[in-house]
Design a protein around this motif. Structure first.
Motif, PDB file in Angstrom:
ATOM      1  N   ASN A  69       0.815  -1.229   0.000  1.00 10.07           N
ATOM      2  CA  ASN A  69       0.000   0.000   0.000  1.00 10.07           C
ATOM      3  C   ASN A  69       0.840   1.266   0.000  1.00 10.07           C
ATOM      4  OD1 ASN A  69      -2.363  -1.629   0.228  1.00 10.07           O
ATOM      5  ND2 ASN A  69      -2.057  -1.741   2.454  1.00 10.07           N
ATOM      6  N   ARG A  70       2.130   1.136  -0.306  1.00  8.63           N
ATOM      7  CA  ARG A  70       2.988   2.332  -0.351  1.00  8.63           C
ATOM      8  C   ARG A  70       3.342   2.728  -1.781  1.00  8.63           C
ATOM      9  NH1 ARG A  70       7.841   2.185   4.130  1.00  8.63           N
ATOM     10  NH2 ARG A  70       6.601   1.660   5.995  1.00  8.63           N
ATOM     11  N   PHE A  71       3.343   1.757  -2.685  1.00  6.14           N
ATOM     12  CA  PHE A  71       3.902   1.993  -4.013  1.00  6.14           C
ATOM     13  C   PHE A  71       2.802   2.237  -5.046  1.00  6.14           C
ATOM     14  CE2 PHE A  71       8.005  -0.636  -3.176  1.00  6.14           C
ATOM     15  CZ  PHE A  71       8.506   0.433  -2.448  1.00  6.14           C
ATOM     16  N   SER A  72       3.082   3.169  -5.907  1.00  8.64           N
ATOM     17  CA  SER A  72       2.220   3.383  -7.067  1.00  8.64           C
ATOM     18  C   SER A  72       2.516   2.307  -8.103  1.00  8.64           C
ATOM     19  CB  SER A  72       2.488   4.772  -7.666  1.00  8.64           C
ATOM     20  OG  SER A  72       3.835   4.824  -8.136  1.00  8.64           O
ATOM     21  N   LYS A  73       1.699   2.281  -9.160  1.00 10.56           N
ATOM     22  CA  LYS A  73       1.928   1.296 -10.230  1.00 10.56           C
ATOM     23  C   LYS A  73       3.308   1.499 -10.848  1.00 10.56           C
ATOM     24  CE  LYS A  73       0.613  -1.911 -13.179  1.00 10.56           C
ATOM     25  NZ  LYS A  73       1.802  -2.001 -14.007  1.00 10.56           N
ATOM     26  N   GLN A  74       3.719   2.732 -10.999  1.00  6.50           N
ATOM     27  CA  GLN A  74       5.036   3.004 -11.568  1.00  6.50           C
ATOM     28  C   GLN A  74       6.150   2.476 -10.662  1.00  6.50           C
ATOM     29  OE1 GLN A  74       5.701   7.158 -12.333  1.00  6.50           O
ATOM     30  NE2 GLN A  74       7.715   6.838 -13.256  1.00  6.50           N
ATOM     31  N   MET A  75       5.986   2.676  -9.361  1.00  4.73           N
ATOM     32  CA  MET A  75       6.985   2.168  -8.408  1.00  4.73           C
ATOM     33  C   MET A  75       7.018   0.646  -8.410  1.00  4.73           C
ATOM     34  SD  MET A  75       8.830   4.391  -6.803  1.00  4.73           S
ATOM     35  CE  MET A  75       9.306   3.494  -5.339  1.00  4.73           C
ATOM     36  N   GLN A  76       5.865   0.012  -8.526  1.00  4.09           N
ATOM     37  CA  GLN A  76       5.812  -1.447  -8.561  1.00  4.09           C
ATOM     38  C   GLN A  76       6.534  -1.983  -9.793  1.00  4.09           C
ATOM     39  OE1 GLN A  76       1.849  -3.000  -8.022  1.00  4.09           O
ATOM     40  NE2 GLN A  76       1.432  -1.697  -6.249  1.00  4.09           N
TER      41      GLN A  76
END
Length: 576
Positions: A443-450
């Motif tokens: 629940n910390r990462f955006s799709k881009q971060m993932q």
């Protein structure tokens, strides 16, 4: 029943009894059955042992050196070993063979000395067996060991186990309880063909290999040798390497000294989410005995700022910023005074080196000798849904905690009032975590971060673990390092300078690794408990003559009475 009565009433009844007895003996030679009526199942093999022996397809030879003129306690251990190996042989499909041999039989003193040296080199140690009878003392060298051989490999098995401070009877009973585990462990290590991959993390100041100078840090010499002998072992730099749980079965993080970056933490986190196992040996504070000696005065232990607190907290533990002390501790040479201008040195218990033991019955640490720790911190378990927590090692019953800023002093206990402050007990130092872990980064990462994490780790980002895994967290890295001296170099793991005793640190590490990546069934054979039912020695001495008469005269009386009854029946039956 009628047939038996007819036989007994027949003129040649005795011949029928002999024939019946012969039939029973013949049947028993064909059918081997053992009934174990003991409460602790002392004479029963575990299912994992039977499975291991049933898989043997080539000969395993075992030479047992525990023989000769032995004291009563060691004779009992020999009998237990013989019975166990006989049971092993029955389940091995004829592939296990053993014999008892006396290695120094017929040798002169010089030949014995050479033999003893060669045996010690392969792990077979002589033991001075002392026996006291009628105020007389006798001593003899014996070898409470065995050598297990398979193909061109061999492994020594020490039949002796025990905890420091135990008497001989308790030690030998303790040794008997661990016989099955020790022989299982040796046979498994010699016969297994697949070795799990274990990685040792580097890049954060861990003692490891200096690749530039091709040198191994002597502090982890014993650790490296143990891992290479038992696993496919290698060093991985977390900055550049990729952790894949399908390949790497366990990751070791030992004594890091520099801060972990988020990139490194994500790699570890996602490795755990894939089902990877991690063993952490962490020094949260900087506190070393060498620093104490160099400073020649007190110093303050400071936080290393490893940046691992949030990650470990998420998984279910917190390593506290403190130092643990205990009255039950290892000894260190300390200056206690001056005489003629020269310092008087005496080896005294050093409370910063507490001796740890198991407060639980988990097979990793059950039936284990004390484990020495060096400047450990305390551990708290915290809530983590779905995670099972087990305390593996803890302090003794007289402990205390020094919170930061923790002042380290050679004379930390100066008076009786100081001793009275050791009011705590069983403070955890090593904890086992098991279950499906949740990611620190869920629940910390955006799709881009993932997507970036996938490029970093090679697999899609996982907010929760896809399968269960295990972690072991210890708040003292020196549980698995070795002391390095100027005169002797690296000492074996669990050994202190000037202390002629090796604590169970090495066994603890091997048990941890076996539980993480090995055959858990074999490790569970450590769970055996043999109740020691001792006789009252004073009563034995007082009633010695009575019991000797009972044992000698009673059987004779029973034979005479039985014979008399038979003769009386015959005379009565055939009287004219």
């Amino acid at each position: 029943m009628k047939i038996l009565i007819k036989i007994l009433n027949h003129k040649y009844w005795w011949a029928g009894i002999i024939v019946l007895f012969a039939i029973i003996l013949f049947a028993s030679s064909l059918l081997h059955t053992r009934f174990d009526l003991t409460k602790e199942k002392r004479y029963s093999l575990s299912q994992s042992t039977k499975k291991l022996l049933g898989k043997l397809n080539e000969d395993v030879e075992i030479d047992v050196y525990l023989t000769g003129n032995l004291s009563s306690g060691f004779r009992k251990l020999k009998i237990a070993t013989d019975e166990l190996l006989e049971n092993y042989r029955d389940y091995s499909n004829g592939n296990l063979h053993y014999k008892f041999i006396k290695p120094d039989a017929g040798l002169d003193d010089s030949a014995k000395a050479l033999l003893y040296d060669s045996l010690v080199r392969i792990g077979i140690k002589p033991f001075n067996n002392k026996e006291y009878t009628n105020d007389e003392k006798s001593e003899r060298w014996i070898f409470p060991s065995a050598l297990v051989k398979y193909k061109d490999k061999m492994l020594a098995v020490d039949l002796m186990s025990g905890k420091s401070g135990m008497d001989e009877e308790s030690t030998l009973n303790y040794s008997e309880a661990l016989l099955e585990f020790k022989f299982d462990d040796a046979i498994n290590k010699l016969t297994k063909t697949e070795f799990p991959v274990v990685a040792y993390a580097a890049g954060n100041g861990e003692p490891a290999i200096d690749f530039a100078n091709r040198k191994l840090d002597p502090k982890v010499l014993d650790l490296m040798n143990l891992m290479r002998k038992n696993y496919r072992f290698g060093v991985i730099d977390l900055k550049d390497g990729i952790l894949n749980a399908d390949t790497i079965k366990a990751l070791m993080i030992v004594k890091p000294s520099s801060t972990f970056t988020d990139q490194e933490k994500i790699k570890i986190d996602q490795y755990i989410m894939q089902g990877g196992n991690v063993i952490w040996f962490i020094d949260k504070l900087y506190a070393e005995f060498d620093s104490l000696l160099r400073a020649k005065s007190d110093f303050v232990a400071f936080d290393k700022n490893l940046n691992l607190d949030d990650q470990l907290f998420k998984y279910g533990v917190r390593i506290n910023s403190d130092l643990l002390q205990d009255i039950n501790s290892a000894k260190q040479p300390l200056v206690v005074g001056n005489a003629g201008g020269k310092p008087q040195i005496e080896r005294l218990p050093f409370p910063y080196y507490p001796l740890l033991s198991s407060p639980s019955n988990h097979p990793i640490s059950k039936n284990l000798d004390n484990v020495i720790s060096i400047f450990p911190s305390s551990i708290d378990t915290v809530k983590a849904p779905g995670i099972t927590k087990t305390i593996l090692l803890a302090s003794d019953t007289n402990s205390r905690i020094i919170s930061t800023p923790a002042i380290v002093s050679l004379q930390s206990v100066k008076s009786e009032d100081d001793i009275k402050t050791f009011t705590k007990g069983n403070i955890p130092v090593a904890v086992l975590l098991e279950g499906k872990f949740s990611s620190l980064y869920a629940n910390r990462f955006s799709k881009q971060m993932q997507d970036s994490v996938q490029q970093l780790t090679g697999v899609p980002f996982l907010p929760t673990a896809i399968k269960s895994s295990k972690q072991i967290v210890a708040s003292d890295a020196d549980l698995v390092t070795n002391v390095v001296t100027q005169t002797q170099g690296p000492l074996p793991m669990g050994t202190q300078e000037f202390e002629n005793y090796q604590f169970a640190n090495r066994e603890f590490l091997l048990n941890c690794m076996d539980y993480l990546v090995g055959d858990a069934g074999i490790l569970e054979t450590r769970d055996k408990d043999f109740t020691l039912r001792l006789l009252d020695k004073n009563k034995i001495a007082e009633n010695k003559t009575l019991w000797q008469l009972i044992n000698i005269i009673l059987p004779i009386l029973l034979v005479l009475i039985t014979g008399g009854i038979i003769q009386w029946r015959r005379k009565k039956k055939y009287a004219i």
